[in-house]
Motif scaffolding. Structure first.
Motif, PDB file in Angstrom:
ATOM      1  N   LEU A 189       2.639   5.819  -6.203  1.00 29.41           N
ATOM      2  CA  LEU A 189       2.410   5.911  -7.645  1.00 29.41           C
ATOM      3  C   LEU A 189       1.564   7.116  -8.015  1.00 29.41           C
ATOM      4  O   LEU A 189       1.541   7.524  -9.167  1.00 29.41           O
ATOM      5  CB  LEU A 189       1.720   4.640  -8.157  1.00 29.41           C
ATOM      6  CG  LEU A 189       2.523   3.351  -8.107  1.00 29.41           C
ATOM      7  CD1 LEU A 189       1.652   2.187  -8.561  1.00 29.41           C
ATOM      8  CD2 LEU A 189       3.770   3.453  -8.959  1.00 29.41           C
ATOM      9  N   GLY A 190       0.850   7.643  -7.038  1.00 31.96           N
ATOM     10  CA  GLY A 190       0.029   8.824  -7.288  1.00 31.96           C
ATOM     11  C   GLY A 190      -1.216   8.513  -8.101  1.00 31.96           C
ATOM     12  O   GLY A 190      -2.043   7.696  -7.710  1.00 31.96           O
ATOM     13  N   GLN A 191      -1.345   9.160  -9.261  1.00 30.86           N
ATOM     14  CA  GLN A 191      -2.572   9.089 -10.055  1.00 30.86           C
ATOM     15  C   GLN A 191      -2.962   7.673 -10.493  1.00 30.86           C
ATOM     16  O   GLN A 191      -4.144   7.332 -10.428  1.00 30.86           O
ATOM     17  CB  GLN A 191      -2.478   9.998 -11.277  1.00 30.86           C
ATOM     18  CG  GLN A 191      -3.828  10.223 -11.956  1.00 30.86           C
ATOM     19  CD  GLN A 191      -4.859  10.818 -11.001  1.00 30.86           C
ATOM     20  OE1 GLN A 191      -4.598  11.790 -10.296  1.00 30.86           O
ATOM     21  NE2 GLN A 191      -6.043  10.224 -10.959  1.00 30.86           N
ATOM     22  N   PRO A 192      -2.041   6.816 -10.908  1.00 31.13           N
ATOM     23  CA  PRO A 192      -2.473   5.460 -11.274  1.00 31.13           C
ATOM     24  C   PRO A 192      -3.168   4.732 -10.116  1.00 31.13           C
ATOM     25  O   PRO A 192      -4.148   4.016 -10.321  1.00 31.13           O
ATOM     26  CB  PRO A 192      -1.177   4.756 -11.675  1.00 31.13           C
ATOM     27  CG  PRO A 192      -0.300   5.858 -12.155  1.00 31.13           C
ATOM     28  CD  PRO A 192      -0.633   7.022 -11.256  1.00 31.13           C
ATOM     29  N   TYR A 193      -2.681   4.945  -8.902  1.00 35.47           N
ATOM     30  CA  TYR A 193      -3.317   4.310  -7.746  1.00 35.47           C
ATOM     31  C   TYR A 193      -4.674   4.952  -7.476  1.00 35.47           C
ATOM     32  O   TYR A 193      -5.660   4.246  -7.203  1.00 35.47           O
ATOM     33  CB  TYR A 193      -2.416   4.408  -6.521  1.00 35.47           C
ATOM     34  CG  TYR A 193      -2.989   3.743  -5.297  1.00 35.47           C
ATOM     35  CD1 TYR A 193      -3.347   2.404  -5.318  1.00 35.47           C
ATOM     36  CD2 TYR A 193      -3.178   4.444  -4.115  1.00 35.47           C
ATOM     37  CE1 TYR A 193      -3.875   1.772  -4.195  1.00 35.47           C
ATOM     38  CE2 TYR A 193      -3.698   3.822  -2.990  1.00 35.47           C
ATOM     39  CZ  TYR A 193      -4.045   2.493  -3.043  1.00 35.47           C
ATOM     40  OH  TYR A 193      -4.570   1.879  -1.932  1.00 35.47           O
TER      41      TYR A 193
ATOM     42  N   LEU B 250       0.830  -1.212   0.000  1.00 33.41           N
ATOM     43  CA  LEU B 250       0.000   0.000   0.000  1.00 33.41           C
ATOM     44  C   LEU B 250       0.862   1.259   0.000  1.00 33.41           C
ATOM     45  O   LEU B 250       0.546   2.236  -0.705  1.00 33.41           O
ATOM     46  CB  LEU B 250      -0.953  -0.010   1.198  1.00 33.41           C
ATOM     47  CG  LEU B 250      -2.121  -0.987   1.090  1.00 33.41           C
ATOM     48  CD1 LEU B 250      -2.852  -1.083   2.426  1.00 33.41           C
ATOM     49  CD2 LEU B 250      -3.073  -0.579  -0.020  1.00 33.41           C
ATOM     50  N   ASP B 251       1.932   1.269   0.762  1.00 29.80           N
ATOM     51  CA  ASP B 251       2.844   2.423   0.762  1.00 29.80           C
ATOM     52  C   ASP B 251       3.409   2.656  -0.634  1.00 29.80           C
ATOM     53  O   ASP B 251       3.478   3.792  -1.116  1.00 29.80           O
ATOM     54  CB  ASP B 251       3.983   2.220   1.758  1.00 29.80           C
ATOM     55  CG  ASP B 251       3.522   2.304   3.207  1.00 29.80           C
ATOM     56  OD1 ASP B 251       2.404   2.799   3.454  1.00 29.80           O
ATOM     57  OD2 ASP B 251       4.292   1.847   4.081  1.00 29.80           O
ATOM     58  N   TYR B 252       3.817   1.573  -1.288  1.00 31.33           N
ATOM     59  CA  TYR B 252       4.362   1.682  -2.645  1.00 31.33           C
ATOM     60  C   TYR B 252       3.292   2.205  -3.612  1.00 31.33           C
ATOM     61  O   TYR B 252       3.548   3.121  -4.391  1.00 31.33           O
ATOM     62  CB  TYR B 252       4.881   0.329  -3.124  1.00 31.33           C
ATOM     63  CG  TYR B 252       5.276   0.353  -4.571  1.00 31.33           C
ATOM     64  CD1 TYR B 252       6.496   0.903  -4.962  1.00 31.33           C
ATOM     65  CD2 TYR B 252       4.430  -0.145  -5.553  1.00 31.33           C
ATOM     66  CE1 TYR B 252       6.860   0.955  -6.297  1.00 31.33           C
ATOM     67  CE2 TYR B 252       4.784  -0.094  -6.884  1.00 31.33           C
ATOM     68  CZ  TYR B 252       6.000   0.449  -7.256  1.00 31.33           C
ATOM     69  OH  TYR B 252       6.343   0.506  -8.579  1.00 31.33           O
ATOM     70  N   LEU B 253       2.086   1.629  -3.543  1.00 34.50           N
ATOM     71  CA  LEU B 253       1.019   2.034  -4.458  1.00 34.50           C
ATOM     72  C   LEU B 253       0.631   3.492  -4.264  1.00 34.50           C
ATOM     73  O   LEU B 253       0.396   4.214  -5.239  1.00 34.50           O
ATOM     74  CB  LEU B 253      -0.202   1.127  -4.283  1.00 34.50           C
ATOM     75  CG  LEU B 253      -0.020  -0.318  -4.734  1.00 34.50           C
ATOM     76  CD1 LEU B 253      -1.254  -1.148  -4.370  1.00 34.50           C
ATOM     77  CD2 LEU B 253       0.266  -0.403  -6.221  1.00 34.50           C
TER      78      LEU B 253
END
Length: 90
Positions: free
Chosen positions: A73-77, A67-70
């Motif tokens: 990602l900003g807008q894609p997430y 979740l931290d990584y996602l």
């Protein structure tokens, strides 16, 4: 983009043994848990969700790392969460 997203099981759908409710970053949706029928899932478990199916059980630590990584990602997430909000398995 289509991502596998960690979700926390928060309940089960009594009428359908293969459906459960998960919370994905504040979005609650029914998902199919039939692929993990032999896992003995319970509320509080974390699963990796992809296109409405729980693919695998994961640890809370792994879920938080993903979740931290996602989130990074900003807008894609954000787009993926919007798609999740608009979907529902009935």
């Amino acid at each position: 983009m289509c991502l596998g997203i960690p979700g926390e099981l928060v309940g089960f759908v009594q009428e359908h043994e293969d459906l459960a409710m998960v919370d994905v970053s504040g979005v609650r949706r029914r998902i199919n848990i039939g692929l993990l029928a032999d896992e003995g899932l319970k509320a509080g478990d974390w699963v990796l969700v992809h296109v409405g199916f729980a693919l695998s059980r994961i640890s809370e630590r792994e879920a938080q790392a993903v979740l931290d990584y996602l989130r990074g990602l900003g807008q894609p997430y954000a787009d993926e969460l919007d798609a999740l909000r608009d979907s529902d398995i009935a």
